[in-house]
Design a protein around this motif. Structure first.
Motif, PDB file in Angstrom:
ATOM      1  N   CYS A   1       0.821  -1.217   0.000  1.00  0.00           N
ATOM      2  CA  CYS A   1       0.000   0.000   0.000  1.00  0.00           C
ATOM      3  C   CYS A   1       0.852   1.262   0.000  1.00  0.00           C
ATOM      4  N   ILE A   2       0.488   2.222  -0.860  1.00  0.00           N
ATOM      5  CA  ILE A   2       1.071   3.552  -0.743  1.00  0.00           C
ATOM      6  C   ILE A   2       0.081   4.449   0.004  1.00  0.00           C
TER       7      ILE A   2
ATOM      8  N   ILE B   1      -2.572   5.524   6.614  1.00  0.00           N
ATOM      9  CA  ILE B   1      -1.458   5.976   5.777  1.00  0.00           C
ATOM     10  C   ILE B   1      -2.030   6.839   4.663  1.00  0.00           C
ATOM     11  N   LEU B   2      -1.721   8.128   4.714  1.00  0.00           N
ATOM     12  CA  LEU B   2      -2.340   9.046   3.750  1.00  0.00           C
ATOM     13  C   LEU B   2      -1.833   8.862   2.337  1.00  0.00           C
ATOM     14  N   GLY B   3      -0.535   8.614   2.199  1.00  0.00           N
ATOM     15  CA  GLY B   3       0.015   8.468   0.855  1.00  0.00           C
ATOM     16  C   GLY B   3      -0.110   9.759   0.060  1.00  0.00           C
TER      17      GLY B   3
ATOM     18  N   VAL C   1       9.905  13.783  -0.752  1.00  0.00           N
ATOM     19  CA  VAL C   1       9.761  13.247   0.594  1.00  0.00           C
ATOM     20  C   VAL C   1      11.052  12.557   0.998  1.00  0.00           C
TER      21      VAL C   1
ATOM     22  N   SER D   1      12.669   9.995   3.309  1.00  0.00           N
ATOM     23  CA  SER D   1      12.301   8.934   4.246  1.00  0.00           C
ATOM     24  C   SER D   1      13.580   8.371   4.854  1.00  0.00           C
TER      25      SER D   1
ATOM     26  N   ASP E   1      13.965   6.090   7.774  1.00  0.00           N
ATOM     27  CA  ASP E   1      14.019   4.663   8.119  1.00  0.00           C
ATOM     28  C   ASP E   1      13.548   3.801   6.962  1.00  0.00           C
TER      29      ASP E   1
ATOM     30  N   SER F   1      11.784   1.028   6.371  1.00  0.00           N
ATOM     31  CA  SER F   1      10.935   0.007   6.991  1.00  0.00           C
ATOM     32  C   SER F   1      10.539  -1.030   5.956  1.00  0.00           C
TER      33      SER F   1
ATOM     34  N   ALA G   1       7.955  -3.381   4.061  1.00  0.00           N
ATOM     35  CA  ALA G   1       6.532  -3.276   3.781  1.00  0.00           C
ATOM     36  C   ALA G   1       5.792  -4.247   4.700  1.00  0.00           C
TER      37      ALA G   1
ATOM     38  N   ARG H   1       9.584   2.442  -1.048  1.00  0.00           N
ATOM     39  CA  ARG H   1       8.201   2.875  -1.240  1.00  0.00           C
ATOM     40  C   ARG H   1       7.438   2.784   0.076  1.00  0.00           C
ATOM     41  N   ALA H   2       7.678   1.696   0.808  1.00  0.00           N
ATOM     42  CA  ALA H   2       6.996   1.517   2.093  1.00  0.00           C
ATOM     43  C   ALA H   2       7.427   2.576   3.098  1.00  0.00           C
ATOM     44  N   ALA H   3       8.714   2.920   3.049  1.00  0.00           N
ATOM     45  CA  ALA H   3       9.220   3.927   3.992  1.00  0.00           C
ATOM     46  C   ALA H   3       8.606   5.289   3.696  1.00  0.00           C
ATOM     47  N   LYS H   4       8.428   5.563   2.424  1.00  0.00           N
ATOM     48  CA  LYS H   4       7.808   6.824   2.022  1.00  0.00           C
ATOM     49  C   LYS H   4       6.363   6.870   2.500  1.00  0.00           C
ATOM     50  N   ALA H   5       5.661   5.745   2.324  1.00  0.00           N
ATOM     51  CA  ALA H   5       4.269   5.667   2.788  1.00  0.00           C
ATOM     52  C   ALA H   5       4.224   5.860   4.300  1.00  0.00           C
ATOM     53  N   ALA H   6       5.226   5.303   4.999  1.00  0.00           N
ATOM     54  CA  ALA H   6       5.238   5.387   6.470  1.00  0.00           C
ATOM     55  C   ALA H   6       5.352   6.833   6.946  1.00  0.00           C
ATOM     56  N   THR H   7       5.989   7.694   6.143  1.00  0.00           N
ATOM     57  CA  THR H   7       6.109   9.095   6.562  1.00  0.00           C
ATOM     58  C   THR H   7       4.761   9.804   6.519  1.00  0.00           C
ATOM     59  N   THR H   8       3.769   9.216   5.868  1.00  0.00           N
ATOM     60  CA  THR H   8       2.452   9.860   5.799  1.00  0.00           C
ATOM     61  C   THR H   8       1.448   9.204   6.743  1.00  0.00           C
TER      62      THR H   8
END
Lengths: 363, 146
Positions: free
Chosen positions: A101-102, A117-119, A142, A144, A146, A148, A150, B127-134
């Protein structure tokens, strides 16, 4: 009735040449590339893929360029192209539970497991024109920190399911119908309705969904979950005898939690509507879920109150913008013979009623 | 070679970015001669979804797919199926699938498959890390209207 006409080849050629000149616009401005459309007009590309019913961002971008940005014309080009492709088979059902998911939000649970998660979203923007974009400014990126991994996000409806509060989706293993192979027959089952809705015109499906919200077949929807992201596509390969992953597509999924049903034997339960659309298409997917839910009235034992969104024939036969535009736009083609007969008829009727023609009145 | 091994490398090759794959193949010593059993061709497959995400199947829409089959002189047959319209990529996938069935497997796993897998995993976690910032925490406010 349409009667064929001949001639006009030269004029038609010139008209098409001019069309292509119009597409190019002012030559002092750089020509737009298909890659630019694919990368910078992604939501238009998504809409063309969804309603063209063919996932291929490059082709959708080309269609948008060729159609001068007329998205229905672009969808038409994609639908025409897909008929030329051999069908290699079908994929395994995509597993949206495993979506990377984004974006993933729930309007029903503040503390949804996995989080909100707003994406990349237009939500919470101020809808003010950003003039810095007109000045070719670079965009913010953006950062990022850490890395992380998925994580798999649990489905909100599963969460409700634990308490038995929501109707379950059952796997009967039935083979789904395919609109692209057999003409739509009514009454349609939910598989065909969903296929029809997901490729239906966004504006039409939105209008239908909105009508249920305004009271024409109200079903009290909550967006239980909306998720956008990549899902792996897996396919059984006949030559190999096993399945492999052949790619990844982006989809938007919406699950609505709707007003409950219940009876003497069954305790009250929430019901559900479902939307699944190619690409990042939130409005379409929420609309689809609302209309799906409205069309399920019979199966859920609700009354047909005679509203448009409950009328399967009305919704399914008018949602396809290619069928609609084909029939609508054909009336601008020559109908000379047809109209001639109407003229004859009206003159004859007036003559019989002894209404003097304008020429006679004046003299 | 188990089915799972072949499933794994075919899936990685199919999802790998074309340029990346071509670069890695270009840095290999020459490709062996092969016979084309089925020339690279473009078609479509019907993508299926599930009602409510977990229920019965319905047809979501098609996607473009390319496929190709080749045979090495030593007899190994390779198949490729990849998303999109990409004859060059799918031909490479089929050749590599055949080669991965030969004694060159360990070498190819090390020089092509594993690096591609690592790179795709990295892209996925970015991509997941970027999503995590939101990720947000909404909190409901008490309404002062009692």
């Amino acid at each position: 009735m349409y009667v064929a006409v001949k001639g006009g080849e030269k004029a038609i050629d010139n008209a098409h040449a001019w069309l292509s000149e119009k597409r190019r616009g002012d030559k002092a401005i750089a020509e737009i590339g298909v890659g630019q459309i694919r990368e910078q007009l992604t939501l238009a590309v998504n809409r063309v893929m969804a309603e063209g019913s063919l996932y291929d961002p490059d082709l959708a971008s080309l269609a948008i360029k060729q159609s001068h940005g007329d998205l229905i014309e672009a969808i038409f080009l994609i639908r025409a192209y897909r008929t030329t492709l051999a069908r290699f088979g079908k994929t395994r059902p995509i597993e949206t539970t495993n979506m990377a998911c984004i974006r993933r939000i729930s309007a029903t649970f503040k503390d949804a497991p996995g989080g909100q998660i707003l994406g990349p979203t237009f939500d919470y923007t101020h809808r003010l024109l950003d003039f810095t974009l007109a000045a070719d400014s670079e965009t913010s990126v953006v950062e990022s920190q850490d890395m992380s991994d998925a994580q798999m996000l649990p489905r909100i409806t599963d969460y409700l399911n634990q308490e038995g509060l929501i109707q379950q989706e059952i796997q009967t293993g039935d083979e789904p119908g395919d609109l692209t192979r057999e003409p739509l027959q009514l009454p349609a089952q939910r598989d065909l309705r969903l296929q029809s809705l997901t490729r239906g015109d966004e504006g039409f499906i939105l209008g239908m969904a909105y009508s249920t919200q305004r009271g024409y077949g109200r079903n009290h929807p909550f967006v239980g979950e909306l998720r956008v992201g990549g899902v792996v596509v897996e396919m059984e390969i006949p030559e190999l005898g096993f399945s492999i992953e052949i790619g990844e597509i982006e989809v938007t999924e919406c699950e609505t939690v709707n007003q409950f049903t219940g009876s003497k034997s069954d305790p009250p339960q929430f019901t559900r509507g479902y939307g699944l659309v190619f690409g990042h298409s939130e409005r379409k997917s929420i609309s689809m879920a609302l209309v799906d839910r409205a069309l399920r009235w019979a199966e859920l034992g609700e009354d047909n109150v005679g509203v448009p969104a409950q009328d399967e024939e009305f919704v399914l036969y008018h949602s396809d913008n290619i069928q609609a535009t084909g029939f609508l736009e054909h009336i601008k083609l020559p109908h000379y013979v047809d109209f001639q007969s109407e003229l004859e008829l009206i003159r004859k009727l007036r003559c019989e009623a002894e209404i003097p023609s304008r020429d006679e009145e004046e003299s | 070679m188990s089915i799972a091994d072949r499933q794994n490398w075919l899936s990685i090759l199919a999802k790998a970015p074309t340029q990346e794959l071509q670069d890695r193949v270009a840095s290999m010593d020459s490709l062996p001669p092969y016979k084309v059993l089925r020339a690279a061709e473009i078609g479509a497959v019907m993508v299926q979804g599930r009602m409510g995400g977990t229920g019965d199947v319905f047809n979501l829409g098609e996607m473009t797919v390319s496929r190709c089959s080749v045979e090495l002189q030593t007899g190994e047959i390779g198949h490729g199926y990849v998303q999109g319209r990409n004859r060059d990529k799918v031909r490479l996938v089929a050749i590599l699938d055949a080669l991965l069935q030969t004694h060159r497997r360990d070498h190819l796993m090390k020089t092509i498959i594993s690096p591609l897998q690592a790179q795709m995993a990295k892209a996925k976690s970015q991509r997941a890390a970027k999503a995590a910032t939101t990720k947000v925490d909404f909190f409901t406010l008490a309404r002062g209207e009692d």
